[in-house]
Design a protein around this motif. Structure first.
Motif, PDB file in Angstrom:
ATOM      1  N   GLN A  71     -47.744  58.667 -17.663  1.00  0.00           N
ATOM      2  CA  GLN A  71     -48.795  57.770 -17.191  1.00  0.00           C
ATOM      3  C   GLN A  71     -48.175  56.528 -16.552  1.00  0.00           C
ATOM      4  OE1 GLN A  71     -51.639  56.924 -20.345  1.00  0.00           O
ATOM      5  NE2 GLN A  71     -50.987  58.726 -21.458  1.00  0.00           N
ATOM      6  N   SER A  72     -47.212  56.732 -15.698  1.00  0.00           N
ATOM      7  CA  SER A  72     -46.430  55.615 -15.173  1.00  0.00           C
ATOM      8  C   SER A  72     -47.035  54.988 -13.929  1.00  0.00           C
ATOM      9  CB  SER A  72     -45.005  56.084 -14.862  1.00  0.00           C
ATOM     10  OG  SER A  72     -45.033  57.154 -13.932  1.00  0.00           O
ATOM     11  N   GLY A  73     -48.316  55.162 -13.718  1.00  0.00           N
ATOM     12  CA  GLY A  73     -48.936  54.555 -12.551  1.00  0.00           C
ATOM     13  C   GLY A  73     -48.906  53.038 -12.617  1.00  0.00           C
ATOM     14  N   ALA A  74     -48.711  52.419 -11.463  1.00  0.00           N
ATOM     15  CA  ALA A  74     -48.636  50.952 -11.430  1.00  0.00           C
ATOM     16  C   ALA A  74     -49.962  50.330 -11.846  1.00  0.00           C
ATOM     17  CB  ALA A  74     -48.243  50.495 -10.025  1.00  0.00           C
ATOM     18  N   GLY A  75     -51.070  51.013 -11.555  1.00  0.00           N
ATOM     19  CA  GLY A  75     -52.383  50.470 -11.909  1.00  0.00           C
ATOM     20  C   GLY A  75     -52.581  50.366 -13.403  1.00  0.00           C
ATOM     21  N   SER A  76     -52.056  51.346 -14.150  1.00  0.00           N
ATOM     22  CA  SER A  76     -52.215  51.324 -15.605  1.00  0.00           C
ATOM     23  C   SER A  76     -51.488  50.121 -16.207  1.00  0.00           C
ATOM     24  CB  SER A  76     -51.673  52.623 -16.201  1.00  0.00           C
ATOM     25  OG  SER A  76     -52.371  53.742 -15.705  1.00  0.00           O
ATOM     26  N   LEU A  77     -50.256  49.894 -15.785  1.00  0.00           N
ATOM     27  CA  LEU A  77     -49.494  48.773 -16.311  1.00  0.00           C
ATOM     28  C   LEU A  77     -50.091  47.448 -15.862  1.00  0.00           C
ATOM     29  CD1 LEU A  77     -47.037  47.889 -17.918  1.00  0.00           C
ATOM     30  CD2 LEU A  77     -45.685  48.049 -15.814  1.00  0.00           C
ATOM     31  N   GLU A  78     -50.590  47.408 -14.630  1.00  0.00           N
ATOM     32  CA  GLU A  78     -51.183  46.176 -14.105  1.00  0.00           C
ATOM     33  C   GLU A  78     -52.368  45.731 -14.942  1.00  0.00           C
ATOM     34  OE1 GLU A  78     -51.134  43.365 -10.718  1.00  0.00           O
ATOM     35  OE2 GLU A  78     -49.758  44.906 -11.426  1.00  0.00           O
ATOM     36  N   SER A  79     -53.155  46.685 -15.432  1.00  0.00           N
ATOM     37  CA  SER A  79     -54.333  46.325 -16.219  1.00  0.00           C
ATOM     38  C   SER A  79     -53.958  45.663 -17.535  1.00  0.00           C
ATOM     39  CB  SER A  79     -55.179  47.578 -16.493  1.00  0.00           C
ATOM     40  OG  SER A  79     -54.490  48.476 -17.352  1.00  0.00           O
ATOM     41  N   TYR A  80     -52.793  45.999 -18.102  1.00  0.00           N
ATOM     42  CA  TYR A  80     -52.348  45.374 -19.344  1.00  0.00           C
ATOM     43  C   TYR A  80     -51.681  44.030 -19.087  1.00  0.00           C
ATOM     44  CZ  TYR A  80     -53.318  49.636 -21.940  1.00  0.00           C
ATOM     45  OH  TYR A  80     -53.946  50.710 -22.534  1.00  0.00           O
ATOM     46  N   TRP A 103     -52.443  41.816 -16.504  1.00  0.00           N
ATOM     47  CA  TRP A 103     -53.365  40.795 -15.997  1.00  0.00           C
ATOM     48  C   TRP A 103     -54.789  40.958 -16.509  1.00  0.00           C
ATOM     49  CZ3 TRP A 103     -50.763  37.003 -13.936  1.00  0.00           C
ATOM     50  CH2 TRP A 103     -49.550  37.256 -13.300  1.00  0.00           C
ATOM     51  N   GLY A 104     -55.077  42.029 -17.208  1.00  0.00           N
ATOM     52  CA  GLY A 104     -56.428  42.267 -17.710  1.00  0.00           C
ATOM     53  C   GLY A 104     -57.295  42.933 -16.668  1.00  0.00           C
ATOM     54  N   SER A 105     -58.196  43.778 -17.114  1.00  0.00           N
ATOM     55  CA  SER A 105     -59.114  44.452 -16.193  1.00  0.00           C
ATOM     56  C   SER A 105     -60.350  44.877 -16.964  1.00  0.00           C
ATOM     57  CB  SER A 105     -58.446  45.670 -15.542  1.00  0.00           C
ATOM     58  OG  SER A 105     -59.367  46.375 -14.732  1.00  0.00           O
ATOM     59  N   ILE A 106     -61.514  44.525 -16.435  1.00  0.00           N
ATOM     60  CA  ILE A 106     -62.763  44.896 -17.098  1.00  0.00           C
ATOM     61  C   ILE A 106     -63.080  46.375 -16.943  1.00  0.00           C
ATOM     62  CG2 ILE A 106     -63.746  42.581 -16.899  1.00  0.00           C
ATOM     63  CD1 ILE A 106     -65.236  43.491 -14.430  1.00  0.00           C
ATOM     64  N   LEU A 107     -62.391  47.067 -16.033  1.00  0.00           N
ATOM     65  CA  LEU A 107     -62.673  48.483 -15.801  1.00  0.00           C
ATOM     66  C   LEU A 107     -62.066  49.381 -16.860  1.00  0.00           C
ATOM     67  CD1 LEU A 107     -62.018  48.647 -11.942  1.00  0.00           C
ATOM     68  CD2 LEU A 107     -64.216  48.466 -13.106  1.00  0.00           C
ATOM     69  N   PHE A 108     -61.076  48.896 -17.604  1.00  0.00           N
ATOM     70  CA  PHE A 108     -60.306  49.749 -18.496  1.00  0.00           C
ATOM     71  C   PHE A 108     -60.627  49.527 -19.969  1.00  0.00           C
ATOM     72  CE2 PHE A 108     -57.857  49.626 -14.600  1.00  0.00           C
ATOM     73  CZ  PHE A 108     -57.512  50.952 -14.428  1.00  0.00           C
ATOM     74  N   LEU A 135     -39.321  50.111 -18.890  1.00  0.00           N
ATOM     75  CA  LEU A 135     -38.565  51.361 -18.915  1.00  0.00           C
ATOM     76  C   LEU A 135     -39.376  52.480 -19.561  1.00  0.00           C
ATOM     77  CD1 LEU A 135     -34.982  50.109 -19.878  1.00  0.00           C
ATOM     78  CD2 LEU A 135     -35.750  50.983 -17.662  1.00  0.00           C
ATOM     79  N   LEU A 136     -40.038  52.187 -20.678  1.00  0.00           N
ATOM     80  CA  LEU A 136     -40.818  53.217 -21.370  1.00  0.00           C
ATOM     81  C   LEU A 136     -41.995  53.682 -20.526  1.00  0.00           C
ATOM     82  CD1 LEU A 136     -40.811  51.734 -24.985  1.00  0.00           C
ATOM     83  CD2 LEU A 136     -39.599  53.768 -24.193  1.00  0.00           C
ATOM     84  N   VAL A 137     -42.642  52.749 -19.834  1.00  0.00           N
ATOM     85  CA  VAL A 137     -43.749  53.137 -18.967  1.00  0.00           C
ATOM     86  C   VAL A 137     -43.256  54.014 -17.829  1.00  0.00           C
ATOM     87  CG1 VAL A 137     -45.463  52.255 -17.335  1.00  0.00           C
ATOM     88  CG2 VAL A 137     -45.180  51.140 -19.538  1.00  0.00           C
ATOM     89  N   SER A 138     -42.089  53.704 -17.275  1.00  0.00           N
ATOM     90  CA  SER A 138     -41.535  54.507 -16.182  1.00  0.00           C
ATOM     91  C   SER A 138     -41.163  55.915 -16.655  1.00  0.00           C
ATOM     92  CB  SER A 138     -40.290  53.823 -15.604  1.00  0.00           C
ATOM     93  OG  SER A 138     -40.606  52.539 -15.116  1.00  0.00           O
TER      94      SER A 138
END
Length: 348
Positions: free
Chosen positions: A110-119, A121-126, A103-106
Motif C-alpha cells: 500500500q505504498s501509494g503517496a496518497g495513503s501516506l499523505e493522508s496521515y 497532513w490529515g484528510s477527511i476522506l479517509f 522505508l516501511l511504507v515503501s
C-alpha cells in the motif's frame, strides 16, 4: 446542509469533535511543563507505526498506538535522567521514526503517496467507520485520565519536588502523561495529520491563556477553542477542497491572534480597576474553638486581654499586618471549619 449528508463527512465531523476535545485536554499539561513540542516528536515516531500497519496489512492506528506509547516512554525516561546527551538521543529517535516509517511504507503493497499523505497532513476522506471507533475509544481514555486526575497531574507539572514530598507517585504520573500524549497523537492523526497534531495541542491552550486566569477555566476554554476550530476547519476543508489539518491549524492560529488582540485592553482595564481600589486585603482571623459565630474580619474580634496574636474567641490573628480594607461590596471567601484558605488553591 449538503455537506452533512455524505457518510464520510458525518464521520469526519464526529472525529473532529473528539480530536478537538482530546488534544487541548492533554496539551494544557504539556504547555504547563514547557514540553509544547513533545507532540511533534511523538508524531515523527508514529510514522513508523503507520508503516508497520501498511507492511503487515493491519489497521495503522493500532500499530501507531503501540509504537507511539513505546516512543513516549523512552522520551520520558531520557528526560527524567537529565543526561547531557539526552537531546541527541531524542533527535535520533525522532528522525529514525520518520525514516523508518517511510522505508516501511515503501516496502509495503500500500505504498501509494496518497495513503501516506493522508496521515501526514490529515484528510477527511479517509476516516473509516473502524477508524472512528478507535478514535472514540482512545479519546474516552485520554479525557477520563486528564480530567479525573486533573489535580495530581497539575501538581506534577507545576512542581515535581513538591508533588513528591506530598506523596504523589511522580514517576508513574509522568509516564502516564507521556502515554496519554502518545495516544492523543494517534487520535488526531487522521483529522489533523502527524506533522500538525502538536499545533492542536498547544495553540488552543495558548489562545485560552490570553483571556482566562485559572487552570480549570483555561482547560475548559481550550477545549472549546479546539472543538470549534476543528469543526470549522473540517467544514472549510470540504467547501474549499483543502487538506483538513492545515486548515484547522490555520483557524486555531487566527483565534489565538484574535484573543491576543482582545486580551491587551482587558489587561489595561483590570490594571486601572486595581489602581483605583488600591490593595484589596482584609483582616482574617483563623477560626478557633470558641470563635464560632463570629464574623471574619470583624475589627472588634481582637482583644488585647487575650494576648498578642489571638482573637477574643480564641482564633489566631495574622501578625505583622496592619488593618487592610477591602473594596466596598466585596465579600470574603472564608474557608469552612477544618479547612485552611491556602489548601483551596489547587482545586481552583
Amino acid at each position: 446542509m449538503e455537506m452533512f449528508q455524505p457518510d464520510f463527512m458525518q464521520r469526519a465531523f464526529l472525529a473532529a469533535v473528539l480530536v478537538g476535545i482530546t488534544a487541548p485536554s492533554i496539551g494544557i499539561y504539556l504547555v504547563q511543563r514547557r514540553q509544547a513540542l513533545m507532540g511533534d516528536g511523538i508524531g515523527h515516531v508514529a510514522l513508523t507505526g503507520v508503516g508497520l500497519g501498511f507492511l503487515f496489512q493491519a489497521n495503522p492506528m493500532w500499530t501507531a498506538v503501540l509504537v507511539c506509547v513505546l516512543g513516549a516512554v523512552v522520551m520520558e525516561l531520557v528526560r527524567a535522567r537529565g543526561n547531557q546527551r539526552g537531546d541527541i538521543a531524542l533527535a535520533m529517535l525522532f528522525y529514525g521514526g520518520m525514516a523508518g516509517g517511510k522505508l516501511l511504507v515503501s516496502m509495503s503493497s500500500q505504498s501509494g503517496a496518497g495513503s501516506l499523505e493522508s496521515y501526514l497532513w490529515g484528510s477527511i476522506l479517509f476516516v473509516s467507520p473502524g477508524d472512528l471507533v478507535v478514535i472514540a475509544v482512545l479519546a474516552a481514555v485520554v479525557v477520563a485520565v486528564t480530567v479525573g486526575l486533573r489535580r495530581q497531574l497539575f501538581a506534577v507539572c507545576q512542581d515535581e519536588e513538591f508533588a513528591r514530598v506530598t506523596g504523589l507517585p511522580v514517576r508513574v504520573l509522568n509516564l502516564l502523561l507521556a502515554v496519554m500524549a502518545a495516544v492523543t497523537v494517534t487520535v488526531a492523526m487522521r483529522v489533523v495529520g502527524l506533522l500538525l497534531v502538536s499545533a492542536l495541542m498547544v495553540v488552543p491552550v495558548a489562545a485560552a491563556q490570553q483571556l482566562t486566569r485559572s487552570f480549570a477555566a483555561t482547560q475548559a476554554a481550550a477545549i472549546g477553542v479546539g472543538v470549534l476550530t476543528a469543526l470549522f476547519g473540517v467544514g472549510t476543508s470540504y467547501q474549499a477542497d483543502l487538506p483538513s489539518g492545515p486548515t484547522i491549524v490555520f483557524l486555531a492560529i487566527l483565534v489565538f491572534a484574535l484573543f491576543s488582540a482582545v486580551a491587551a485592553p482587558l489587561a489595561r482595564r483590570r490594571h486601572r480597576a486595581s489602581a483605583e481600589h488600591g490593595p484589596a486585603v482584609c483582616d482574617v482571623a483563623l477560626p478557633g474553638p470558641a470563635a464560632e459565630g463570629s464574623a471574619v474580619g470583624d475589627p472588634t474580634a481582637g482583644s488585647s486581654a487575650a494576648g498578642p496574636g489571638t482573637a477574643a474567641g480564641g482564633g489566631a490573628v495574622l501578625e505583622g499586618t496592619g488593618p487592610v480594607r477591602a473594596p466596598a461590596g466585596a465579600t470574603v471567601d472564608a474557608a469552612p471549619p477544618g479547612e485552611s484558605l491556602s489548601s483551596r488553591g489547587l482545586a481552583q
